[in-house]
Write a protein that holds these residues in place. Structure first.
Motif, PDB file in Angstrom:
ATOM      1  N   PRO A  53      66.445  -0.112  62.899  1.00  0.00           N
ATOM      2  CA  PRO A  53      66.669   0.969  63.866  1.00  0.00           C
ATOM      3  C   PRO A  53      65.830   0.778  65.110  1.00  0.00           C
ATOM      4  O   PRO A  53      64.721   0.244  65.065  1.00  0.00           O
ATOM      5  N   GLU A  54      66.372   1.240  66.236  1.00  0.00           N
ATOM      6  CA  GLU A  54      65.647   1.172  67.496  1.00  0.00           C
ATOM      7  C   GLU A  54      64.918   2.484  67.722  1.00  0.00           C
ATOM      8  O   GLU A  54      65.133   3.474  67.039  1.00  0.00           O
ATOM      9  N   ASP A  55      64.030   2.482  68.707  1.00  0.00           N
ATOM     10  CA  ASP A  55      63.378   3.734  69.068  1.00  0.00           C
ATOM     11  C   ASP A  55      64.409   4.655  69.685  1.00  0.00           C
ATOM     12  O   ASP A  55      65.207   4.250  70.511  1.00  0.00           O
ATOM     13  N   LEU A  56      64.381   5.907  69.279  1.00  0.00           N
ATOM     14  CA  LEU A  56      65.349   6.877  69.787  1.00  0.00           C
ATOM     15  C   LEU A  56      64.723   7.653  70.929  1.00  0.00           C
ATOM     16  O   LEU A  56      63.723   8.343  70.725  1.00  0.00           O
ATOM     17  N   PRO A  57      65.270   7.555  72.142  1.00  0.00           N
ATOM     18  CA  PRO A  57      64.707   8.317  73.251  1.00  0.00           C
ATOM     19  C   PRO A  57      64.988   9.795  73.079  1.00  0.00           C
ATOM     20  O   PRO A  57      65.938  10.191  72.414  1.00  0.00           O
ATOM     21  N   GLY A 132      71.574   4.257  59.228  1.00  0.00           N
ATOM     22  CA  GLY A 132      71.047   2.971  59.657  1.00  0.00           C
ATOM     23  C   GLY A 132      71.354   2.638  61.094  1.00  0.00           C
ATOM     24  O   GLY A 132      71.182   1.486  61.509  1.00  0.00           O
ATOM     25  N   THR A 133      71.801   3.609  61.876  1.00  0.00           N
ATOM     26  CA  THR A 133      72.149   3.377  63.281  1.00  0.00           C
ATOM     27  C   THR A 133      71.339   4.300  64.178  1.00  0.00           C
ATOM     28  O   THR A 133      70.767   5.290  63.722  1.00  0.00           O
ATOM     29  N   THR A 134      71.278   3.982  65.455  1.00  0.00           N
ATOM     30  CA  THR A 134      70.660   4.854  66.450  1.00  0.00           C
ATOM     31  C   THR A 134      71.630   5.026  67.613  1.00  0.00           C
ATOM     32  O   THR A 134      72.476   4.148  67.856  1.00  0.00           O
ATOM     33  N   PRO A 135      71.544   6.120  68.354  1.00  0.00           N
ATOM     34  CA  PRO A 135      72.447   6.309  69.495  1.00  0.00           C
ATOM     35  C   PRO A 135      72.368   5.168  70.510  1.00  0.00           C
ATOM     36  O   PRO A 135      73.392   4.683  70.989  1.00  0.00           O
ATOM     37  N   ARG A 136      71.144   4.714  70.842  1.00  0.00           N
ATOM     38  CA  ARG A 136      71.017   3.634  71.812  1.00  0.00           C
ATOM     39  C   ARG A 136      71.604   2.330  71.276  1.00  0.00           C
ATOM     40  O   ARG A 136      72.191   1.543  72.022  1.00  0.00           O
ATOM     41  N   GLY A 137      71.445   2.109  69.974  1.00  0.00           N
ATOM     42  CA  GLY A 137      72.021   0.912  69.381  1.00  0.00           C
ATOM     43  C   GLY A 137      73.536   0.929  69.421  1.00  0.00           C
ATOM     44  O   GLY A 137      74.178  -0.115  69.623  1.00  0.00           O
ATOM     45  N   ILE A 138      74.139   2.092  69.220  1.00  0.00           N
ATOM     46  CA  ILE A 138      75.599   2.215  69.259  1.00  0.00           C
ATOM     47  C   ILE A 138      76.117   2.042  70.683  1.00  0.00           C
ATOM     48  O   ILE A 138      77.109   1.349  70.925  1.00  0.00           O
ATOM     49  N   ALA A 139      75.447   2.667  71.645  1.00  0.00           N
ATOM     50  CA  ALA A 139      75.904   2.572  73.039  1.00  0.00           C
ATOM     51  C   ALA A 139      75.746   1.154  73.582  1.00  0.00           C
ATOM     52  O   ALA A 139      76.566   0.689  74.379  1.00  0.00           O
ATOM     53  N   GLY A 140      74.711   0.454  73.128  1.00  0.00           N
ATOM     54  CA  GLY A 140      74.502  -0.920  73.580  1.00  0.00           C
ATOM     55  C   GLY A 140      74.433  -1.019  75.100  1.00  0.00           C
ATOM     56  O   GLY A 140      73.731  -0.244  75.757  1.00  0.00           O
ATOM     57  N   ASP A 141      75.177  -1.969  75.657  1.00  0.00           N
ATOM     58  CA  ASP A 141      75.171  -2.156  77.107  1.00  0.00           C
ATOM     59  C   ASP A 141      76.365  -1.478  77.777  1.00  0.00           C
ATOM     60  O   ASP A 141      76.667  -1.759  78.944  1.00  0.00           O
ATOM     61  N   ALA A 142      77.045  -0.589  77.055  1.00  0.00           N
ATOM     62  CA  ALA A 142      78.213   0.101  77.618  1.00  0.00           C
ATOM     63  C   ALA A 142      77.799   1.341  78.395  1.00  0.00           C
ATOM     64  O   ALA A 142      78.351   2.428  78.234  1.00  0.00           O
ATOM     65  N   LEU A 143      76.794   1.203  79.237  1.00  0.00           N
ATOM     66  CA  LEU A 143      76.290   2.269  80.095  1.00  0.00           C
ATOM     67  C   LEU A 143      76.189   1.737  81.516  1.00  0.00           C
ATOM     68  O   LEU A 143      75.714   0.620  81.733  1.00  0.00           O
TER      69      LEU A 143
END
Length: 291
Positions: A53-57, A132-143
């Motif tokens: 998991p990544e850090d969740l902002p 096992g997921t984070t919002p930032r991980g799901i969004a990836g570079d699609a921002l």
């Protein structure tokens, strides 16, 4: 429900059964269950290790207890399988299912049930993999930032969002499948997710809204918490001026047992940011959310 969320239901208001009382201490009685039901199954490989998991902002708008719970769940994640790719939970779940089958069926070892423990273990792990997921991980570079979205999301004269004639980004009829944490029975339906871009005009790929909703649904849940988590996750990745979520679902714990109201659906909403104090913006969302 909190002031920024509501709950409604089609037909008579649904009454969720109280959660079962805690089990007494000590091992459960297996009286009436077959000896074969308690046998340990062999470990089953279920794939590679889960992504770290990544850090969740922190969320850009709204938040509170639901956001903290989302961050804690994302930070913890599910147990990571060893390098060999065998998830240790699979064998434990399959063994428990074998015990349950011995209590429910007179012939738990018959051909039709022989592989059921492994199938159930795999299905439960799949249906609860959202931790096992984070919002930032799901969004990836699609921002990305879009100038026209920044103008649309500027505050309106009344202090709410939606200056410049609107600016909502909305995806409706997102299919959701989750599991009631009180009875381990499915509930399923649709979600409508909308956000009002913030001053920076950040947009997210449309499919990511559906993926964020799906990830939030894939855990043991109550619908109210699921709705709040989707709103907080969308806010966290977009920096939106406002977020609105509506979930409409059928619960098998209500339709197939207990009160047996097969035609009843439960509707929950969550409002963040500009939607909280802007009745016109909420009305626009609810109008657009209709199929």
């Amino acid at each position: 429900m909190a002031a920024n969320g509501t709950v409604a239901a089609g037909g008579s208001p649904p009454q969720r059964d109280d959660p079962p009382a805690p089990a007494p201490a000590g091992p459960p009685s297996l009286v009436g269950c077959t000896a074969a039901a308690a046998a340990e199954p062999p470990p089953i490989a279920t794939g590679g290790a889960a992504a770290a998991p990544e850090d969740l902002p922190g969320p850009a708008v709204g938040g509170g207890a639901a956001a903290k719970a989302t961050a804690a769940a994302a930070a913890a994640g599910p147990p990571v399988p060893p390098a060999g790719g065998v998830d240790p939970r699979h064998a434990v779940i399959a063994g428990a299912v074998r015990t349950i089958l011995g209590c429910l069926d007179a012939e738990p070892s018959r051909a039709g049930l022989a592989k059921t423990p492994d199938r159930v273990a795999a299905a439960l792990l799949y249906c609860t993999a959202g931790g096992g997921t984070t919002p930032r991980g799901i969004a990836g570079d699609a921002l990305w930032a879009e100038p026209c979205a920044a103008a649309a999301g500027a505050p309106a004269a009344d202090g709410g969002g939606g200056g410049g004639g609107g600016g909502l980004v909305l995806v409706r009829s997102i299919r959701l499948y989750s599991m009631c944490e009180h009875h381990l029975l499915p509930f399923f339906g649709t979600a409508t997710v909308a956000y009002l871009p913030g001053a920076a005009g950040v947009l997210v790929g449309l499919s990511k809204l559906a993926r964020l909703a799906d990830a939030a649904a894939r855990s043991l849940q109550v619908q109210e918490r699921l709705t709040a988590r989707v709103a907080d996750d969308v806010a966290a990745v977009t920096g939106a001026a406002g977020v609105a979520v509506l979930v409409d679902a059928t619960h098998l714990c209500m339709a197939a047992r207990g009160v047996a109201q097969g035609g009843a659906t439960t509707v929950t909403t969550a409002w963040r940011g500009a939607f909280v104090g802007n009745a016109a913006l909420r009305a626009e969302f609810l109008t657009l959310a209709r199929p």
